[in-house]
Design an enzyme around this catalytic site. Structure first.
Site, short mmCIF file in Angstrom:
data_model
loop_
_atom_site.label_atom_id
_atom_site.label_comp_id
_atom_site.label_asym_id
_atom_site.label_seq_id
_atom_site.Cartn_x
_atom_site.Cartn_y
_atom_site.Cartn_z
N TRP A 121 41.50 39.87 38.70
CA TRP A 121 40.87 38.69 37.95
C TRP A 121 42.05 37.93 37.36
CZ3 TRP A 121 36.18 38.09 38.34
CH2 TRP A 121 35.34 39.22 39.03
N ASP A 190 42.06 38.44 28.42
CA ASP A 190 40.74 38.81 28.91
C ASP A 190 40.52 40.17 29.02
OD1 ASP A 190 38.39 39.34 30.64
OD2 ASP A 190 39.39 38.57 32.51
N LYS A 214 29.93 44.90 30.09
CA LYS A 214 30.50 46.21 30.37
C LYS A 214 30.38 46.97 29.01
CE LYS A 214 33.62 43.68 33.33
NZ LYS A 214 32.78 43.99 34.48
N1 PMP Z 1 37.52 39.20 34.05
C1 PMP Z 1 37.29 40.83 34.31
C2 PMP Z 1 38.62 41.77 33.91
C3 PMP Z 1 36.30 41.36 34.94
O1 PMP Z 1 36.25 42.55 35.20
C4 PMP Z 1 35.34 40.30 35.39
C5 PMP Z 1 33.98 40.79 35.90
N2 PMP Z 1 33.97 41.81 36.60
C6 PMP Z 1 35.46 39.07 35.07
C7 PMP Z 1 36.63 38.63 34.61
C8 PMP Z 1 34.39 38.20 35.55
O2 PMP Z 1 33.54 37.97 34.65
P1 PMP Z 1 32.04 37.37 34.76
O3 PMP Z 1 31.29 37.86 35.75
O4 PMP Z 1 31.48 37.60 33.45
O5 PMP Z 1 32.44 35.87 34.89
#
Ligand code: PMP
Length: 379
Positions: A121, A190, A214
């Protein structure tokens, strides 16, 4: 009791569970929600808050929704002790939209920012930020396959960074920070997969963001908690809805917000307060993680977790089987036992158990029981 299939889901054989077909859902996200919250929603689905309609059918500008929205914000502020000088925004677009919104709001066009690359991520966040300015990657663990967080003394921080971006919990590799960088530069974090899992000191961050799906509520809502002096630098020619100023000035209602997700997040916040808040969740989450890693570590290598002990995630526990030819059996048999969504991310393989707040110790116990029997049957 044998598993039977209803509506495409294999039914869980857990007599102790109160709803007949609820599984143990180890999904990384969208993830399990507290059963008590879902029941409350169920009771209100036709008529909510004296409106004679569901929450999905009433105006976001009417008093009932405005009150629920304000209460949700207050409860989140209470849970995380968010200081007065931070704005809480209820946005759409997922955490991914924030990968662009953060540089647009905080970096200034052509500016620079520091980014730690500690997983899948953070890599995505870096790629998006590079479209707007200079990204200085302060550390990069991609070559080792994301197994630890390098010590802050080893980071190569820039001198002109508008902020430092980190991903304190990498959902896929299950790599978590055990400390926060000691820096004057605003930290943007994040927290998608770790928010509300334990107390944090919000004042140590410039900005926190998290997709809801989550530990907060349903997908479609993204929370941004931002120090107010960092708002206001948004370029005039970029999409207005990504401007924190616009959203802060309108209490996140410059356009129609994701009303159902906001309402449900409010219920999760309320539920968390009743559980004793994030301090109580931290105790439970630590105990859940300790138990699961403890079992993995004493399984004589039948199961292993590759992450440095100090960086093991409390929320996402990946593990691999010594013999990966057993992976499919593990997945199909665990599913029949009512333990769902244990397949690891395709980039890592193996298994991953996500054990967010809504997963109690009973879920971890059920998983360990299954892992023990599977090991016994296949050793
Ligand atoms: N950052 C992290 C740490 C994630 O776990 C995720 C999704 N699993 C995201 C960003 C992306 O999130 P989204 O699908 O809400 O854009």
């Amino acid at each position: 009791m044998s598993a039977e299939v209803v509506g495409g889901l294999s039914q869980a054989p857990h007599k102790s569970r109160t709803i007949m077909s609820r599984i143990y859902n180890f999904s990384a996200g969208p993830a399990a929600l507290p059963e008590a919250v879902l029941k409350e929603v169920q009771a209100e689905i036709l008529e909510w808050g004296g409106t004679g309609a569901s929450v999905m059918e009433v105006s976001h500008r009417g008093k009932p929704f405005m009150q629920a929205a304000a209460q949700a914000e207050q409860d989140l502020r209470d849970l995380l002790s968010i200081p007065e000088n931070y704005r809480v925004l209820f946005l759409q677009g997922g955490a991914t939209m924030q990968f662009s919104a953060i540089p647009l709001n905080l970096m200034g066009r052509g500016g620079s920012a520091d980014y730690a690359h500690t997983g899948h991520w953070s890599k995505k966040a870096i790629a998006d930020a590079q479209r707007f300015g200079n990204v200085n990657v302060v550390c990069d663990t991609s070559e080792e396959g994301y197994k630890h967080v390098p010590a802050f003394e080893q980071w190569r921080c820039g001198d002109a960074a508008a902020y430092l971006h980190i991903t304190p919990n990498e959902t896929i590799a299950g790599v978590e920070f055990s400390w926060l960088p000691d820096t004057e530069v605003p930290i943007c974090a994040d927290l998608s997969s770790t928010i509300l899992s334990r107390p944090i000191d919000v004042s140590k961050f410039g900005l926190i963001y998290a997709g809801a799906q989550k530990n907060i509520g349903p997908a479609g809502l993204t929370i941004v908690i931002v120090r107010d002096d960092l708002i206001g630098g948004f370029p005039a020619d970029e999409p207005r809805l990504m401007d924190y100023q616009v959203m802060a000035d309108s209490d996140s209602m410059s356009n129609t917000p994701p009303t159902f997700a906001w309402y449900l997040a409010g219920k999760v916040f309320h539920w968390l307060k009743k559980q004793g808040g994030v301090a109580a969740m931290a105790e439970l989450n630590r105990a859940k993680a300790d138990k699961l890693y403890g079992y993995i570590d004493q399984s004589d290598g039948f199961y292993t977790n590759p992450v440095a002990v100090d960086n093991r995630s409390w929320m996402n526990v990946p593990f691999i089987l010594r013999d990966d030819s057993l992976d499919n059996d593990f997945l199909s048999q665990s599913q029949s036992a009512g333990l769902h969504a244990l397949k690891g991310h395709r980039s890592v393989g193996g298994m991953r158990a996500s054990i967010y707040n809504a997963m109690g110790m009973d879920a971890v116990d059920a998983l360990i029981d299954f892992m023990q029997s599977f090991k016994a049957a296949n050793s």
